[in-house]
Design an enzyme around this catalytic site. Structure first.
Site, PDB file in Angstrom:
ATOM      1  N   GLU A 148       0.804  -1.223   0.000  1.00 20.16           N
ATOM      2  CA  GLU A 148       0.000   0.000   0.000  1.00 20.16           C
ATOM      3  C   GLU A 148       0.841   1.279   0.000  1.00 20.16           C
ATOM      4  OE1 GLU A 148      -2.769  -0.372   3.257  1.00 20.16           O
ATOM      5  OE2 GLU A 148      -4.126  -1.525   2.007  1.00 20.16           O
ATOM      6  N   GLU A 321      -6.820  -7.689  -0.637  1.00 24.03           N
ATOM      7  CA  GLU A 321      -7.143  -7.709   0.795  1.00 24.03           C
ATOM      8  C   GLU A 321      -8.580  -7.265   1.004  1.00 24.03           C
ATOM      9  OE1 GLU A 321      -4.780  -5.348   3.422  1.00 24.03           O
ATOM     10  OE2 GLU A 321      -2.915  -5.961   2.478  1.00 24.03           O
TER      11      GLU A 321
HETATM   12  C1  GLA Z   1      -4.280  -2.616   4.967  1.00 20.60           C
HETATM   13  C2  GLA Z   1      -2.924  -3.266   5.087  1.00 20.60           C
HETATM   14  C3  GLA Z   1      -2.899  -4.453   5.990  1.00 20.60           C
HETATM   15  C4  GLA Z   1      -3.737  -4.207   7.215  1.00 20.60           C
HETATM   16  C5  GLA Z   1      -5.125  -3.871   6.770  1.00 20.60           C
HETATM   17  C6  GLA Z   1      -6.121  -3.787   7.887  1.00 20.60           C
HETATM   18  O1  GLA Z   1      -5.005  -3.060   3.915  1.00 20.60           O
HETATM   19  O2  GLA Z   1      -2.376  -3.628   3.858  1.00 20.60           O
HETATM   20  O3  GLA Z   1      -1.552  -4.686   6.357  1.00 20.60           O
HETATM   21  O4  GLA Z   1      -3.181  -3.177   7.966  1.00 20.60           O
HETATM   22  O5  GLA Z   1      -5.086  -2.657   6.088  1.00 20.60           O
HETATM   23  O6  GLA Z   1      -6.067  -2.620   8.608  1.00 20.60           O
END
Ligand code: GLA
Length: 677
Positions: A148, A321
């Site tokens: 991210e 995700e």
């Molecule tokens: C993001 C991150 C994960 C985790 C999720 C949930 O998508 O990539 O590592 O932190 O949020 O909060």
């Protein structure tokens, strides 16, 4: 390019958080749930390189071998989103600095500045070490670079890099001064050394500077990604490379631009709503991801077919995700109702995702996200969530045949830069937002059952009957030409307020709003009337508008609806202008839900846009995938009543033939291989 016959299913797997004895149980449970792909190593830098240049790969060797033996593929991550404490202590200058000038410390994740050479060198080094060791490991199906990208920084390294980027963009200081209109408030720059990142300042910051900083930073993060990607690719060109996009209305990077640099668009989606709006958000995010994926399609000469079970490069994307259960909204966690994990996952698959992945596999006992939901929750596998995870794995297993494009005759223009610019201070209202307008019109399209693709300026528009511009604030001359060509060639355009009002430097286009689109829309707005939070305007067709209204003058367009009452009484609110073989509609306010729905029905009728499934009752979402030989209809019952939809074919989740109609229980999903004829 072929597409593997199994959808991706799994999630972030963090074996480094567990003793080795848990790993065997993990693999057994993954097999029970029919997991096909897990992301490994995302935050494991300190466990892989506990001291500079000293690597401890033995545990990762064991994990990859174990997964491979269990038949589970791996998205192997580079751990560069979480530098180890030793790195921060050795390179304090690589820690990020906020706009207020505060240098952050390690202790969380993402504590680095992506413009700092020391960080980039260390990140590339650990990525290279992983590439050299695992690029030919049979478990590795995908590289997952970083996590991210979305941080920011205002340190001196960043300022220097910003100046270099500005020099390339504007040529010289005269170009920069002109683009940023530094004549206002005496901000004229006479030396590059005077130019900095937009740090905290006394009053309103310069909009040109703010906008260029966002563009620059998106490019900087992209460069951090591409240098890792190139190194990974060099080690084995057959393994596709991606990074997971983080979404949100703060829009960290220009995802459309990034899409040309990834082999597979991967998005993380955590709806910010718990009610029906979560379904709308799911549809929007999936439509966005598919739009970005079309940019990725065909850009990379693929030297080898993708490993089985992973999509080829052509337009595929992946939900990387999502949350199996609780999500955090408004300061507390909300539990997802039974069935919702399946519904959201298949909502993404319907709209083109090559599977459904989750954060995370097993819930940890400690750490910052100890209460974030997981496929194996704190309670263990004897739990409602794990049982639903097993059901989801079985469902995904039955959908491997689904392929083809998603049916859509409406295109919605999305533009990162307009999103950034409508966050600037000094705008006529703090309630403006490109992404909010995108969401509002997408919601209305979704509720009306119209299939919708998202596009960016300049994309091909063949086959779309309606093009929507939701507050596309920044319009350069090339985009204005693209829009005009579409309409004059027979297309229908629906533009909402502020579209075309400014140029690519966020300078207001003079002569009346909506600037670049005045001639095409056949209207001229002299004044605007931003509305208070609790205020609204009424329209003479019974509709309601919020947020914004304008004093419109017609210059060729016809009135479709007028304002009713108040200072704008009787003046045009919604207009239509015939131009060439097409028509351009303009909406000078934000219609509320029912008003938008009514307006879209009118525009769609004129433009020849039909719902995906005209017989689907209100509250049942229909999405169709289609290739040359077959079509698949996904039906989602978002109501709390049983619903019936006329259809014929085979329902894939139950493997039962459907002769006349599908019956959907409340919250139910059906996927039909359709039989026509
Ligand atoms: C993001 C991150 C994960 C985790 C999720 C949930 O998508 O990539 O590592 O932190 O949020 O909060």
């Amino acid at each position: 390019m072929g597409i593997g016959d199994r959808l991706c299913y799994g999630g972030d797997y963090n074996p480094e958080q567990w003793p080795a004895r848990v790993w065997a149980e993990d693999v057994a449970l993954m097999r029970q749930a029919r997991v096909t792909l897990v992301t490994v190593g995302v935050f494991a830098w300190s466990r892989l390189e506990p001291a500079p240049g000293r690597y401890t790969f033995d545990w990762l060797d064991d994990v990859l071998d174990l997964l491979h033996t269990g038949g589970i593929r791996v998205a192997l991550a580079t751990p560069t989103a979480s530098p180890p404490p030793w790195f921060s202590l050795a390179h304090p200058g690589a820690l990020p600095v906020t706009a207020d000038g505060v240098r952050l410390h390690h202790g969380s994740r993402d504590t680095y500045c992506a413009a700092t050479p020391a960080y980039r060198t260390a990140a590339l080094r650990i990525a290279a070490a992983l590439a050299d060791r695992y690029a030919h490991h049979p478990a590795v199906a995908l590289w997952h670079v970083h996590n991210e990208y979305g941080t920011t920084c205002h340190c001196e390294h960043t300022a220097r890099a910003f100046r270099r980027w500005l020099t390339a963009r504007h040529g010289d200081l005269a170009g920069l001064n002109d683009a940023w209109v530094t004549s206002f408030w005496g901000q004229h720059y006479s030396d590059w050394a005077q130019v900095s990142t937009p740090r905290a300042t006394q009053y309103l910051a310069n909009p040109g500077q703010l906008l260029d900083f966002r563009r620059f930073w998106s490019d900087t993060l992209l460069a951090a990604y591409t240098e890792q990607r190139d190194r990974l690719r060099a080690a084995n060109p057959a393994i596709p490379v991606t990074t997971n996009y983080v979404l949100g209305d703060w829009v960290p990077v220009d995802h459309a631009r990034w899409a040309t640099e990834v082999d597979l668009v991967a998005v993380d989606h955590y709806p910010s709503a718990v009610d029906g709006a979560a379904e709308e958000q799911t549809a929007l995010v999936a439509d966005l991801a598919r739009g970005w994926a079309r940019h990725a399609a065909g850009r990379r000469p693929v030297t080898a077919p993708p490993p089985a079970g992973l999509p080829g490069t052509a337009g595929a994307w992946l939900l990387m995700e999502s949350a199996p259960n609780q999500i955090h909204t408004a300061g507390r966690m909300h539990t997802k109702e039974p069935g919702r994990m399946l519904r959201h996952s298949l909502g993404h698959v319907a709209r083109g995702s090559h599977g459904a992945m989750f954060f995370q596999w097993r819930a940890p006992a400690g750490g910052a996200e100890r209460f974030h939901s997981a496929l194996v929750p704190h309670a263990g596998p004897d739990s409602r969530v794990f049982r639903e995870a097993v059901e989801l794995g079985a469902a995904l297993d039955r959908l491997g045949e689904v392929r083809g494009t998603v049916e859509a005759s409406v295109a919605l223009v999305v533009d990162a830069a307009s999103g950034w610019a409508l966050r600037h201070p000094g705008l006529p209202s703090t309630r403006l937002g490109h992404h909010e307008e995108v969401a509002a019109v997408h919601r209305a399209l979704w509720r009306a059952g119209f299939g919708c693709d998202t596009v960016t300026a300049g994309d091909p528009l063949d086959g779309y009957r309606l093009l929507v511009l939701p507050a596309l604030y920044l319009v350069d001359d090339a985009t204005a030409g693209w829009l005009s060509g579409y309409v004059r060639g027979g297309g229908h355009l629906l533009a909402t307020y502020l579209s075309g009002a400014a140029d690519e430097h966020a300078r207001v286009r003079l002569g009346g709003y909506p600037g670049a689109l005045r001639d095409l829309l056949g209207v001229l707005a002299e004044e605007f009337h931003p509305l208070a939070d609790d205020d609204h305007v009424r329209l003479d067709d019974g509709g309601t508008g919020r947020i914004w209204a304008e004093t419109l003058r017609l210059s060729g367009a016809d009135t479709v609806a007028s304002y009713a009452g108040g200072v704008l009484d009787g003046r045009p609110a919604v207009t239509r202008h015939r131009a060439g073989a097409g028509a351009a509609w303009y909406v000078s306010t934000r219609p509320d839900g029912a008003t938008y729905r009514g307006l879209l029905d009118t525009v769609a009728r004129t433009a020849g846009v039909a719902p995906v499934c005209a017989t689907a009752p209100e509250g049942v979402e229909a999405v169709r995938r289609r290739d040359e030989d077959a079509s698949w209809l996904f039906l989602f019952n978002h109501t709390d009543r049983e619903q019936r939809v006329p259809a014929r074919g085979v329902e894939l989740l139950s493997a039962k033939p459907v002769e006349a109609a599908v019956t959907l229980p409340p919250g139910g999903v059906a996927v039909l291989r359709e039989r026509t004829g």
